[in-house]
Design a protein around this motif. Structure first.
Motif, PDB file in Angstrom:
ATOM      1  N   LEU A  72       0.827  -1.208   0.000  1.00  0.00           N
ATOM      2  CA  LEU A  72       0.000   0.000   0.000  1.00  0.00           C
ATOM      3  C   LEU A  72       0.860   1.257   0.000  1.00  0.00           C
ATOM      4  O   LEU A  72       0.583   2.218  -0.724  1.00  0.00           O
ATOM      5  N   GLN A  73       1.929   1.247   0.807  1.00  0.00           N
ATOM      6  CA  GLN A  73       2.831   2.398   0.839  1.00  0.00           C
ATOM      7  C   GLN A  73       3.527   2.590  -0.506  1.00  0.00           C
ATOM      8  O   GLN A  73       3.662   3.721  -0.990  1.00  0.00           O
ATOM      9  N   THR A  74       3.970   1.471  -1.113  1.00  0.00           N
ATOM     10  CA  THR A  74       4.606   1.557  -2.428  1.00  0.00           C
ATOM     11  C   THR A  74       3.629   2.087  -3.469  1.00  0.00           C
ATOM     12  O   THR A  74       3.979   2.917  -4.316  1.00  0.00           O
ATOM     13  N   TYR A  75       2.386   1.609  -3.393  1.00  0.00           N
ATOM     14  CA  TYR A  75       1.368   2.055  -4.351  1.00  0.00           C
ATOM     15  C   TYR A  75       1.091   3.546  -4.194  1.00  0.00           C
ATOM     16  O   TYR A  75       0.981   4.277  -5.187  1.00  0.00           O
ATOM     17  N   GLU A  76       0.976   4.010  -2.943  1.00  0.00           N
ATOM     18  CA  GLU A  76       0.726   5.430  -2.712  1.00  0.00           C
ATOM     19  C   GLU A  76       1.865   6.287  -3.255  1.00  0.00           C
ATOM     20  O   GLU A  76       1.636   7.342  -3.851  1.00  0.00           O
ATOM     21  N   LYS A  77       3.106   5.826  -3.029  1.00  0.00           N
ATOM     22  CA  LYS A  77       4.261   6.579  -3.526  1.00  0.00           C
ATOM     23  C   LYS A  77       4.271   6.645  -5.041  1.00  0.00           C
ATOM     24  O   LYS A  77       4.473   7.716  -5.643  1.00  0.00           O
ATOM     25  N   LYS A  78       4.027   5.500  -5.703  1.00  0.00           N
ATOM     26  CA  LYS A  78       4.041   5.466  -7.160  1.00  0.00           C
ATOM     27  C   LYS A  78       2.863   6.254  -7.737  1.00  0.00           C
ATOM     28  O   LYS A  78       2.992   6.897  -8.793  1.00  0.00           O
ATOM     29  N   ALA A  79       1.714   6.200  -7.052  1.00  0.00           N
ATOM     30  CA  ALA A  79       0.561   6.959  -7.519  1.00  0.00           C
ATOM     31  C   ALA A  79       0.838   8.456  -7.446  1.00  0.00           C
ATOM     32  O   ALA A  79       0.484   9.218  -8.352  1.00  0.00           O
ATOM     33  N   PHE A  80       1.518   8.878  -6.367  1.00  0.00           N
ATOM     34  CA  PHE A  80       1.873  10.300  -6.234  1.00  0.00           C
ATOM     35  C   PHE A  80       2.846  10.708  -7.327  1.00  0.00           C
ATOM     36  O   PHE A  80       2.713  11.772  -7.939  1.00  0.00           O
ATOM     37  N   GLU A  81       3.854   9.858  -7.582  1.00  0.00           N
ATOM     38  CA  GLU A  81       4.836  10.173  -8.619  1.00  0.00           C
ATOM     39  C   GLU A  81       4.186  10.214  -9.996  1.00  0.00           C
ATOM     40  O   GLU A  81       4.505  11.081 -10.820  1.00  0.00           O
ATOM     41  N   ALA A  82       3.264   9.261 -10.253  1.00  0.00           N
ATOM     42  CA  ALA A  82       2.587   9.245 -11.553  1.00  0.00           C
ATOM     43  C   ALA A  82       1.714  10.484 -11.729  1.00  0.00           C
ATOM     44  O   ALA A  82       1.643  11.058 -12.822  1.00  0.00           O
TER      45      ALA A  82
END
Length: 222
Positions: A72-82
């Motif tokens: 979930l943390q990885t997804y949130e980080k990648k979603a923010f970067e995207a």
């Protein structure tokens, strides 16, 4: 007959029945003994089932819950970067443009004679005496080249500070590194005058068109 005697009698009868049990004829056991045996077997099955199965499942569940949090943390980080990708690309392009402009402000050559003259003039004006000033081999970097200059001077703390400030104020980009201050021999003339040695490395820079071209070529091949 007292209640305690009745209790002891019932207990003895139960023990006699247990001792006389025929394990090859379980169906012939007394009903109370069957119930007790069934309860014991059920408890044993539950305990063994917990230790053999449920405990493993519990550990697996905890591990998967931790993995879920990490994902979930990885997804949130990648979603923010995207979401901010275009902005990041714009900022990167601006930084590369600014960096390239600054690099091009560096001189095309090291201008060693003039630089050595400026450093020497600054040192003498600060009250220092030069023991040695030595050019080292030029070091090529990705975008620029640096030329180290080893310097050894004699003076006091006030003169050293004035020299460093003077070099920092030169119009040419010069940085100072790896300075070391040592005391001369106690029985020498310098020690009697309260003077010290300072070893320091000055570095000057020039724009490296070869390095910049190589970087642009590698960037274009991607």
């Amino acid at each position: 007959m007292k209640a305690s005697e009745l209790k002891d009698l019932d207990l003895r009868e139960l023990m006699d029945q247990l001792n006389s049990l025929d394990f090859e004829n379980v169906g012939g056991w007394p009903t109370p003994v069957k119930i007790i045996a069934a309860v014991l077997v059920l408890v044993l099955v539950v305990v063994l089932g917990y230790f053999l199965s449920i405990s493993d499942l519990s550990a697996t569940l905890e591990r998967q819950q931790r993995e879920e949090q990490t994902l979930l943390q990885t997804y949130e980080k990648k979603a923010f970067e995207a979401h901010n990708l275009d902005q990041f690309r714009k900022q990167l392009a601006e930084m590369e443009q600014t960096f390239g402009a600054l690099l091009k402000q560096l001189p095309k050559d090291t201008e060693v004679p003039g630089l050595l003259e400026d450093i020497t003039h600054t040192g003498l004006g600060s009250g220092l005496e030069f023991e040695n000033i030595e050019l080292r081999d030029e070091v090529e970097k990705e975008f620029y080249a640096e030329l180290p200059i080893n310097i050894r001077v004699i003076g006091d703390y006030h003169s050293f500070g004035s020299f460093v400030s003077g070099v920092a104020a030169l119009p040419r980009i010069v940085t100072l590194h790896d300075f070391m201050i040592t005391r001369p021999k106690k029985d020498g003339q310098l020690a009697a005058l309260g003077l010290l040695h300072m070893d320091i490395t000055a570095k000057t820079y020039r724009y490296s068109s070869d390095g910049a071209a190589s970087r642009q070529s590698a960037k274009g091949n991607k």
